[in-house]
Design a protein around this motif. Structure first.
Motif, short mmCIF file in Angstrom:
data_model
loop_
_atom_site.label_atom_id
_atom_site.label_comp_id
_atom_site.label_asym_id
_atom_site.label_seq_id
_atom_site.Cartn_x
_atom_site.Cartn_y
_atom_site.Cartn_z
N HIS A 474 33.18 39.96 15.45
CA HIS A 474 33.77 41.24 15.86
C HIS A 474 33.07 41.80 17.09
O HIS A 474 33.58 42.71 17.73
N ASP A 475 31.89 41.27 17.44
CA ASP A 475 31.12 41.78 18.57
C ASP A 475 31.15 40.86 19.80
O ASP A 475 30.59 41.23 20.84
N THR A 476 31.72 39.67 19.70
CA THR A 476 31.71 38.78 20.85
C THR A 476 32.58 39.34 21.97
O THR A 476 33.54 40.05 21.73
N LYS A 477 32.21 39.01 23.20
CA LYS A 477 32.92 39.54 24.36
C LYS A 477 34.29 38.90 24.54
O LYS A 477 35.16 39.45 25.21
N ARG A 478 34.46 37.72 23.97
CA ARG A 478 35.75 37.03 23.99
C ARG A 478 35.75 36.01 22.85
O ARG A 478 34.69 35.58 22.40
N SER A 479 36.92 35.64 22.39
CA SER A 479 37.01 34.71 21.28
C SER A 479 36.66 33.30 21.73
O SER A 479 36.59 32.98 22.92
N GLU A 480 36.46 32.42 20.74
CA GLU A 480 36.02 31.06 21.03
C GLU A 480 37.01 30.28 21.89
O GLU A 480 36.62 29.51 22.77
N ASP A 481 38.32 30.48 21.67
CA ASP A 481 39.30 29.72 22.44
C ASP A 481 39.43 30.26 23.86
O ASP A 481 39.64 29.49 24.81
N THR A 482 39.29 31.56 24.02
CA THR A 482 39.24 32.14 25.36
C THR A 482 38.04 31.59 26.12
O THR A 482 38.15 31.18 27.28
N ASP A 617 43.26 31.34 19.19
CA ASP A 617 43.16 32.80 19.24
C ASP A 617 42.52 33.17 20.58
O ASP A 617 41.33 32.92 20.79
N PHE A 618 43.32 33.74 21.46
CA PHE A 618 42.83 34.08 22.79
C PHE A 618 42.60 35.59 22.88
O PHE A 618 43.29 36.32 23.58
N SER A 619 41.60 36.03 22.12
CA SER A 619 41.28 37.45 22.04
C SER A 619 40.17 37.81 23.01
O SER A 619 39.44 36.95 23.51
N LEU A 620 40.04 39.11 23.21
CA LEU A 620 38.98 39.66 24.06
C LEU A 620 38.10 40.55 23.20
O LEU A 620 38.17 40.53 21.97
N VAL A 621 37.25 41.33 23.83
CA VAL A 621 36.29 42.16 23.11
C VAL A 621 37.00 43.18 22.23
O VAL A 621 38.18 43.50 22.45
N ASP A 622 36.28 43.71 21.21
CA ASP A 622 36.89 44.69 20.33
C ASP A 622 37.40 45.90 21.14
O ASP A 622 36.82 46.24 22.17
N PRO A 623 38.48 46.51 20.72
CA PRO A 623 39.20 46.28 19.46
C PRO A 623 40.26 45.17 19.52
O PRO A 623 40.98 44.95 18.56
N ASP A 624 40.34 44.45 20.66
CA ASP A 624 41.35 43.41 20.77
C ASP A 624 41.18 42.35 19.69
O ASP A 624 42.17 41.80 19.19
N ASN A 625 39.94 42.05 19.32
CA ASN A 625 39.71 41.00 18.33
C ASN A 625 39.87 41.48 16.89
O ASN A 625 39.61 40.72 15.95
N ARG A 626 40.31 42.72 16.72
CA ARG A 626 40.55 43.23 15.36
C ARG A 626 42.05 43.34 15.07
O ARG A 626 42.46 43.97 14.09
N ARG A 627 42.87 42.74 15.91
CA ARG A 627 44.31 42.82 15.69
C ARG A 627 44.72 42.13 14.38
O ARG A 627 44.02 41.23 13.90
#
Length: 758
Positions: A474-482, A617-627
């Motif tokens: 939940h704290d990473t700046k971007r998800s693993e696939d990004t 999962d191509f997420s970014l930093v929270d709250p984007d990664n909490r979708r």
């Protein structure tokens, strides 16, 4: 000890409750998960989307379903054979809504004589408790009285017994607190907070009574067998982290305990902590790093310099940390400096600030690990030789009483300076190559060699085999696939530089570091909804604090940034150019994603799968990664895989779920295979493109790295992986394996091999 074979992290919130978590237990069991790993579940600020703002640690959060639903979830997990790991927050509590926190309400109402006054880290010698909630100091004129409460719009505060009567302003002057303008918080706050968040007041868990009150309910769950593991948030903020963990272990002797401790490269976990390891940011740095091509560094440095982005990492970091000490954590620096009474106040403040700026790690743990304290003092002396006397006094006082208040407070606060200055500022300013800008990362170190990876993995197996490993949190700046797709850019630095020049000429952002970050982010998450990218860039711009910030806004600049995503995507020619570039890197990005995931799931440690990341999962930093996560879609993919389907490596992400499922199931059903660690080295022309190791005599893991360079060099060209004698089967495909790497990776760019009928 109840060490899980793996964990699956979920973000509980009012929209995803205990009951919702219970609904996915069957799916997690079938996926192969060993334990559900939940965000904080104690009562939090009303409407909280993350739970780290606890207001009552004595009960399960009603908005998640309360105690009855918690017990039902625990029963479901036990029935399925899964453990439950709970995230706990010992450092602070939320005071955003005072009435929601009965302990804080008691303190405001009764002052230093309150029954809970000792629960919070408050400097009562500073006079009434300052609460920076008003628009400005003059807004006291807007206070009203309703019953036994002072009211400022939606904010309510208690009136002390016997202090009513007169105007609201007269009543206000009689209280144990003072409502002041919000800008005064950074410089004048009288209570320790979590970083710069005035709504989170620090708790004194070093006091046995406070520990018992704040941990009693969770420890009851542990004793009952409902909770099998504890993830401890932000231990570096505690007065005595080692003492805290020893007390926690005494009260939860059989629990799996991991600490959210961010280790710099080469920094060991304190030996005196009776924990099973960290939450895995060190493993993230190593696993992600081995998929980054060091040869890309000169090209990215040249591009950043050309665009006007600063490339002297340590200078950027020092500037950012100084911003934190001089403008954000002013109150904390002053409180520490006041503990040096025989030193000029200005010199004392400067010495304290320079020492924290110079820390090579987040904090020291005196008297243990004095080398880091020494390094910080030496660094401060080099930066400010004029402070020699003040630094000498500070050093002598801290070393002389390493468990005293001065030593405690400066160590607690150094972690705040490093985190705010490095993670939350430098990582948004130093944007040369953003894939390295990760929590626990080392942005000036471009990639990690295979041999160093092997050494570090072996050290983890020897020292902390039950530590958590992670690629996304939940704290990473971007998800693993990004991050994995972004890593491909290191293999095509020239092509990317040419593209950025073209794109910037058409639609550049008028701030160099944000501009370079924006293009890296766009190609790494493409296709991304403009609204998601807009929100991310807004946060990035404010965290960088160059052209705008959370407190001092440049409205025109923010408007330009907000318009940028739609401007770019609405430019048909530009969008087509970007899409063509993404097609060039998305395939290699999938290879990186599968490789780093299989490594994380099989290398030493307990792997955590962050919610939803079993598919791309191509997420970014929270709250984007909490979708929200679409579990119905994931169940459908898993059903096809368990029926025998071998999906293609394509945009669906089904191949990743195959890798996750097969690896987790193997760990779950044959844990003995995952003991030990030895490098396995490929031989041949493309040997550098293989990362392989054994975990036991009967298990081999092999993955592809640097796929662009592999293709450019002509492929595998007869490269072999010398397998030990025996018949080896790839668990991912069910096929017999051969030493020929081209054949081994014919179906997937990764392989999970078992020998015989092991």
């Amino acid at each position: 000890m109840t060490v899980p074979e793996s964990t699956y992290r979920v973000q509980l919130r009012p929209e995803f409750t205990f009951d919702d978590a219970a609904e996915i237990v069957g799916y997690l069991r079938d996926l192969g998960v060993g334990a559900l790993y939940a965000s904080p579940v104690l009562d939090a600020t009303p409407g909280s989307t993350h739970g780290y703002d606890v207001v009552d640690p004595t009960r399960a959060r009603p908005e998640l379903g309360g105690e009855e639903a918690r017990q039902a979830l625990s029963a479901r997990l036990k029935e399925a054979g899964l453990g439950l790991v709970v995230d706990i927050v010992p450092n602070h509590m939320s005071v955003e809504v005072p009435k929601a926190n009965r302990w804080w309400w008691d303190v405001l109402k009764h002052g230093r004589d309150a029954g809970h006054a000792a629960f919070f880290d408050i400097d009562w010698d500073r006079g009434p408790l300052l609460l920076p909630v008003l628009g400005d100091d003059d807004a006291v004129a807007e206070l009203t009285v309703e019953g036994d409460e002072l009211v400022y719009y939606d904010h309510r505060f208690p009136i002390a017994p016997g202090t009513a009567g007169g105007t609201p302003q007269e009543v206000h002057e009689r209280q144990h607190y003072r409502l002041v303008g919000w800008r005064r918080g950074n410089a004048e706050l009288g209570y320790r907070r979590f970083f710069d968040i005035t709504n989170l007041a620090a708790v004194r868990v070093e006091d046995p009574t406070v520990f018992a009150e704040t941990h009693g309910e969770v420890l009851r769950w542990v004793a009952d067998g409902d909770v099998t593991g504890l993830r401890v948030d932000h231990p570096d903020g505690l007065a005595d982290p080692g003492g805290y963990f020893r007390r926690l272990r005494e009260n939860a002797p059989n629990a799996w305990i991991v600490a959210e401790k961010i280790l710099h490269p080469g920094e060991p976990l304190p030996q005196s902590w009776p924990v099973d390891g960290t939450t895995g940011y060190d493993a993230l740095r190593e696993i992600a790093g081995v998929f980054v091509d060091p040869a890309g560094e000169p090209g990215f440095t040249a591009l950043a310099t050309e665009l006007g982005v600063k490339t002297g990492y340590h200078r950027v970091e020092a500037e950012a940390r100084r911003l934190v000490t001089d403008r954000i954590l002013v109150a904390e620096v002053r409180r520490i400096a006041a503990l040096l009474p025989d030193v000029d106040p200005n010199a004392a403040r400067a010495a304290v600030a320079e020492t924290m700026i110079a820390f090579p790690v987040y904090r020291s743990y005196l008297p243990e690990g004095t080398a880091h304290w020494t390094a910080a003092i030496d660094g401060a002396r080099r930066a400010r030789p004029d402070l020699a006397d003040a630094l000498a006094a500070l050093d002598a006082a801290v070393r002389g009483t390493p468990r005293g208040e001065l030593a405690t407070r400066i160590q607690q606060t150094s972690g705040m300076v490093v985190a705010k200055g490095t993670e939350d500022t430098t990582f948004y300013r130093y944007t040369r190559f953003a894939a390295l800008n990760e929590v626990g990362g080392n942005p000036d170190r471009f990639g990690l060699g295979v041999e160093e990876f092997h050494r570090l993995a072996a050290e983890r197996e020897a020292g902390h085999p039950a530590a958590m490993t992670t690629l996304t949190t939940h704290d990473t700046k971007r998800s693993e696939d990004t991050r994995a797709r972004m890593a491909v850019l290191a293999e095509v630095p020239g092509e990317f530089a040419d593209a950025v020049r073209r794109w910037t000429a058409k639609r550049g952002i008028d701030e160099p570091s944000l501009n370079l970050l924006a293009w890296q982010t766009l190609v790494s998450t493409w296709p991304i909804e403009p609204s998601r990218l807009r929100d991310y860039l807004d946060k990035a711009a404010k965290e960088a604090k160059l052209r705008t910030s959370w407190t001092d806004h440049d409205e025109a600049f923010e408007a330009d940034v907000a318009a940028w995503p739609e401007d770019v995507m609405g430019d048909a020619e530009l969008a087509a150019d970007i899409e063509a570039f993404v097609r060039r890197i998305d395939g290699p990005g999938y290879v990186n994603s599968l490789g780093q995931k299989l490594v994380q799931l099989t290398a030493p440690g307990v792997p955590d799968v962050y919610q939803g990341t079993e598919l791309w999962d191509f997420s970014l930093v929270d709250p984007d990664n909490r979708r929200p996560v679409d579990y119905a879609a994931r169940r459908a993919v898993l059903a096809r895989i368990t029926a025998g389907e071998l999906p293609d490596v394509d945009a669906s992400g089904a191949a990743k779920l195959l890798v996750v499922h097969k690896a987790l199931k193997l760990r779950q059903e044959h844990p003995a295979l995952f003991r030990g660690y030895r490098p396995l080295r490929a031989e041949g022309a493309a040997a550098d493109h293989v990362l392989a190791y054994t975990r036991s005599a009967d298990l081999v893991v092999a993955v592809t790295r640097l796929p662009v360079g592999l293709a450019a060099g002509g492929g595998w060209r007869g490269t072999v992986l010398p397998l030990p004698d025996g018949v080896w089967t790839d668990v991912l495909t069910g096929r017999d394996a051969t030493p020929d790497v081209a054949t081994l990776f014919e179906r997937y760019p990764v392989a999970l091999l078992v020998r015989g009928d092991a």
